[in-house]
Design an enzyme around this catalytic site. Structure first.
Site, short mmCIF file in Angstrom:
data_model
loop_
_atom_site.label_atom_id
_atom_site.label_comp_id
_atom_site.label_asym_id
_atom_site.label_seq_id
_atom_site.Cartn_x
_atom_site.Cartn_y
_atom_site.Cartn_z
CG HIS B 80 29.30 41.48 24.23
ND1 HIS B 80 30.52 40.86 24.12
CD2 HIS B 80 29.20 42.29 23.16
CE1 HIS B 80 31.14 41.29 23.04
NE2 HIS B 80 30.37 42.16 22.44
N PRO B 130 32.49 35.28 28.82
CG PRO B 130 33.00 33.87 30.59
CD PRO B 130 31.99 34.08 29.50
CG ASN B 197 33.00 46.44 16.18
OD1 ASN B 197 34.06 46.62 16.77
ND2 ASN B 197 31.96 45.85 16.76
CB ILE B 199 34.04 49.93 18.45
CG1 ILE B 199 33.97 51.08 17.46
CG2 ILE B 199 33.44 50.37 19.80
CD1 ILE B 199 34.65 52.36 17.90
CG HIS B 271 30.19 47.40 23.90
ND1 HIS B 271 30.49 46.26 23.18
CD2 HIS B 271 30.33 47.06 25.21
CE1 HIS B 271 30.80 45.29 24.03
NE2 HIS B 271 30.71 45.75 25.25
CD GLU B 418 49.14 25.03 30.47
OE1 GLU B 418 48.94 26.16 29.94
OE2 GLU B 418 50.28 24.53 30.55
CG PHE B 444 50.69 24.84 34.91
CD1 PHE B 444 51.16 26.07 35.34
CD2 PHE B 444 51.61 23.83 34.69
CE1 PHE B 444 52.51 26.30 35.54
CE2 PHE B 444 52.97 24.05 34.90
CZ PHE B 444 53.42 25.29 35.32
#
Lengths: 676, 676
Positions: B80, B130, B197, B199, B271, B418, B444
């Site tokens: 991000h 992700p 941080n 946070i 953020h 996995e 799996f």
């Protein structure tokens, strides 16, 4: 029985050692696996001594009342060692775990499935097998115990959650999420017994790990101990200390896998295959076990029954406390998750109000509004989010967070741990007394898949609040934009996937999720604002039919538009344009829940889908849609991953627009009328 | 430029401090997010100082040759914070990262997507977003570096993998699997810079974690340090020490999120949302940054270009070493993953042999046989399994395991991990020089979903060997029996899902997986033995068409049976019975890969599906099948979860038998001929 015989038996039982008790487990495990010619003898044989001390000296269960709310919970996280659990259940006297069931290990219809299956036999607290799920589910159970304790006091709720976990459980990522959460929340009633046998399927664990597990659990806030897992007194002392600790506990039990099998013990060969007749015979000689297969001497059974008697006595004391407690009756209702009828009245009123307004909100916002009603009407619901509280909108006014050592709240900051959240919710539901819901972005259902599947397999009422449900989330881009997830979740048996299109449908879907006590529900909600689709409507919960005609035409429609969630708006806009600009009647069918639609009678389904050509519209991949499109239907949706841009531009870019629907509808209508 | 101007510029550049360099990152991050009105300024501002030291003093990249094989790899696991990476790329001089791209942050078609997307801009080594994927992928890269180093020596391969990870990355379960593997394998060239941080999105991390991360990483075998992430010299010293360590490293960088924004820094408010015009202005005043939006003074750019110049020089030296090395040319070929043509010849020969034999083996066994051919013909393949080596049959003769500190082998014991296996395979593929394959049970794939999706999104040649692919695995029961997984995987864009029915198809599918360089492939293989379906056949790789008529009828068929994998046997048996017992011609269509079938011309697809009534047969759920069944088609498969029992009994129990197919076919044929 005359008194002399009784005395003799008591004497024999008194002479039975814990070693004898453990060997009964070993023998039954070997026999069960050998008979099935399939299964995992190594773990039950290795952990037989630990299990004997746990069940023989400590565990608080009453096999005659397996659902007793204040029982200790036992979770076999290393589920492949299922014969350990079945043997224990037989020995301690669960009435449904007969020797015949042990003989039918792994056979069709037996209670003794390959891995412990929740609901198959009394006392199986959760389904295990996929490694790491047990320990993470147990965290939810231990949390449930603390929340219930905070509400009802020590007299009514005061039990432990014991877990037997293997190397695999501790290697799986979910274990990290789970122990971090447990350590943080100081779930002191959680005791993990690690079968530290240094063997995994490929061979010694040193092939793949050098983790210092004690240091790792200590870093997570656990009390840690290491013992010889074959020293009964050491086991007992360790469990005693763990019970007294103010932290969750890990007890590393150094064990020998397959202990007792003279030629194979300590080897991965005992892990997942029968020992073979001759090794079973050799093991029985080694153990001094001179009995027929599946036969356990009465004196040993007698010793084992002491544990059941201890539990039964504890339950009777507890019943007296419940009877004496002013809130006893209310407590029992809570444990049964009785939702007050007033809640459904309030939801109906909410729908009534909002059918008349025309508020344009995101369905995630609508969900927050509905949750406001729900959480005010009952405290059965335990909310939470995997660190997306203000995006998922799962926290309603007045909800206090649960904090380390302080469990009076009802909102859980699960952290960035989607998988442990889902598993913990399973644990909260399985424990009884709570209806957990938790939020993340729909795309991160990927991370929680393993536990979502278990919610469905176990039929637990867990409610997933999955927001940011398509390219409509916009700028975060393809990693955050689900496209295949609706298909993935719809393919999962026994899971209701709801994708409502407005406030009213959102309220309806929440109502359905609350009413379906034996199944998880997953709410798929938009980030972006959506208009009301149901401004003038009946009282009926139309989402309960799974799909319904949201906008009918005066004559039979020339084309039928099928859509869910945020794409219902597009379908309605297309229907408007088709009528006003082309004089073509298009019906709009909203399909908030495919699973419920599939449960409708064929006539209803046929009537809703109609006979006109159909267009399916959903900002996701096509897989699954052909069922509703018919031979000549068209799907308007995604054909690949999304992109990073503001949402409106993405809908244009990927051609999921009212204009595209109109164009397609015109083609279909022309073709149907032979003009093509 | 005259020499006086040049001297002036050099002087100005020399006067530029690392703080100025870092503030350029902060300013660009604020500007980019503000312009997009979307994004995450907090992380780039907090980690600007660390990134400045890493890129300014250490990193070995040549922006003019972004694919240079011996470059350091940089992974922004906290994806991000993408503006950090884009700002760095602009400052260090990647030619495609123009200021215009920074202005187009998060807009359609920009290189500057919301999260870093592999392939969108030069120098983005992997897609992140992700959480936890980056750090786990980096483990694969660092492993690839060591394997390549073992093969080609220090002169040709000698680089670091740097990761910037956030709290979220370290909370996700995948991080546990990844660091356990990295620590075990002593991947000393892996350096993780943790943006500590305190946070996360919901607020302070103390809401959800009390983990002692330093102790945790130390337990996993990492060298650990903690520093002030705003102290340039401390950062430099820590990175130097990490580079010298014989273990992988974690550097905890204590930082202030949004550092520089006077009213918001240190808060979760920085953020995930723009700071707002006034706070941006205030921050620029605070930082002494007196320049227009997106403007960076020439002197600061000059200082930044030093890092690029250092990298370019290192590359030139390396080129000299390659030219001097006897194996230099071969090395370059390896990096490009040139598969020797002889391999495909050997595979063709293998198919030829096996068409003529009639060996009944499980397709997992067939896969092992094929892998024997492949691994003998090339050493590009790096095998492995998530602790199911002898079940997945992924280890072929002569393959040595990779061990801690010893990387000459080519087989990886990934452990019971996995998710990390899949991510590490992404890293192996992204690094270049290897074609990774790895095994687990199909069920799996749930655990690995997050990383499998990234294989597909990034178009990486990663080959998943997923065995035990249905109820056919038998006794392990529903937790181990995939039913929805084929649908889940087929729904995933850009992933080829292969489910071969016999040895020949298995060889064909492996061949296709090897030939498709820009896409992951997933092989779905049986535990149980299957007969040959292709005993007399052409040389053509029929699986390449995705579906084909395996067994034709002399006349147009009365019914067409569609099946995949282990159910092709059932379809063939039913066709035999229909012909011999009822005189009905049934065509059998094998559909080993739906994705390839969908890419065939419409005429081909129509011809294969034919016009007779169709029956689909697959031991999985129906979702997706309606596309091929037509309005009146019937599906014979699973409608819910499986059960624990021997496999043959399960097929009977769930009605997936030749008898059921025959019965259904008779009904369909009767209906079609109007006899119903």
């Amino acid at each position: 029985m005359n008194s002399q015989l009784q005395l003799q038996e008591e004497a024999a039982s008194a002479a039975v050692t814990e070693s004898d008790m453990a060997n009964a487990i070993r023998a039954l495990a070997m026999d069960g696996v050998q008979k099935a010619n399939s299964g995992h003898p190594g773990m039950p044989m290795g952990m037989a001594d630990v299990a004997t001390v746990l069940f023989g000296r400590f565990i608080k269960i009453d096999p005659s009342h397996s659902e007793w709310p204040d029982r200790d919970r036992f979770v076999l996280s290393a589920g492949h060692g299922s014969m350990l659990q079945y043997a224990l259940h037989y020995l301690i006297g669960y009435e449904d775990m007969t020797v015949e069931e042990l003989r039918r290990f792994r056979q069709l219809g037996a209670r003794t499935a390959g891995h412990p299956e929740y609901g198959h036999a009394l006392g199986i607290e959760t389904t295990t097998g996929p490694l790491g799920q047990g320990i993470a589910t147990a965290v939810g159970m231990a949390l449930a115990e603390r929340i219930a304790n905070a509400r009802h006091g020590d007299g009514l709720v005061d039990h432990y959650t014991y877990v037997i976990a293997g190397d695999g459980c501790l290697q799986e990522g979910i274990s990290h999420e789970a122990i971090d959460l447990a350590g943080h929340l100081k779930l002191s009633r959680l005791i993990v017994l690690w079968d530290n046998n240094s063997i995994s399927i490929d061979g010694p664990t040193s092939l793949s790990t050098s983790m210092n597990q004690l240091a790792r659990f200590e870093a997570a806030g656990f009390d840690v101990q290491e013992i010889d897992g074959h020293d009964f007194d050491a086991i007992g002392q360790a469990i005693s200390r763990a019970r007294a600790s103010s932290k969750p506990s890990l007890i590393s039990c150094r064990t020998i896998i397959g202990k007792g099998a003279p030629n194979l013990q300590g080897s991965e060969k005992t892990h997942g295959a029968p020992l073979g007749e001759s090794e079973v015979a050799a093991a029985k000689r080694e153990l001094g076990w001179d009995h027929a297969p599946f036969e356990v001497p009465e004196a040993i059974l007698e010793r084992w029954s002491d544990a059941a008697a201890r539990g039964a006595a504890e339950r009777r004391t507890w019943l007296n406390r419940v009877a004496a407690a002013p809130e006893g009756a209310a407590f029992l209702e809570t444990i049964d998750r009785e939702i007050p009828a007033s809640l459904f009245g309030a939801l109906a009123e909410f729908r009534r109000q909002h059918r008349e307004s025309a508020t344009k909100v995101a369905t995630r916002k609508a969900s927050e509004m509905v949750l406001g009603v729900i959480n005010a009407a009952t405290d059965l619901t335990i909310g939470g989010s995997a660190d997306l509280t203000h995006s998922n909108l799962t926290l309603t006014a007045g909800m206090e967070a649960i904090r380390p050592g302080s469990y009076a709240g009802r909102y859980i900051h699960y952290g960035i741990r989607e998988h442990a959240m889902a598993a913990a919710m399973n644990g909260l539901a399985l424990h009884g007394g709570f209806i957990p819901y938790g939020g993340t972005f729909l795309v991160f259902s990927d991370y929680a898949r393993g536990a979502i599947r278990l919610s469905a397999l176990m039929g637990q009422q867990v409610i997933y609040v999955m927001t940011h449900d398509s390219i409509g989330l916009g700028e975060d881009g393809p990693t955050h934009q689900p496209v295949e997830h609706l298909a993935m979740l719809r393919a999962t048996p026994n899971l209701n996937v709801f994708r409502p299109c407005d406030i009213v449908e959102t309220a309806e879907c929440w109502e359905l999720a609350l009413k379906d006590r034996d199944r998880p529900s997953l709410l798929v909600l938009s980030r972006q604002n959506l208009p009301m689709g149901r401004s003038a409507d009946s009282e009926e919960n139309l989402s309960a039919r799974g799909a319904y005609v949201l906008r009918a035409t005066s004559e039979p429609p020339s084309v039928t538009l099928l859509a869910t969630g945020s794409e219902v708006e597009i379908a309605c806009a297309a229907a408007d344009a088709l009528l006003s600009e082309h004089g073509i009647g298009a019906a709009v069918v909203s399909m908030p829940c495919w699973e419920l639609f599939e449960r409708q009678p064929l006539d209803y389904r046929k009537a809703i889908l109609g006979t006109a050509p159909r267009i399916g519209i959903e900002a996701a991949v096509r897989l699954g849609w052909d069922r509703y499109l018919g031979e000549d239907g068209v799907f308007i949706g995604m054909t690949g991953f999304g992109a990073s841009a503001p949402a409106a531009g993405l809908y244009e870019h990927f051609g999921i627009t009212a204009g595209a629907v109109v164009e397609t509808a015109l083609e279909l209508v022309a073709r149907a009328s032979g003009k093509d």
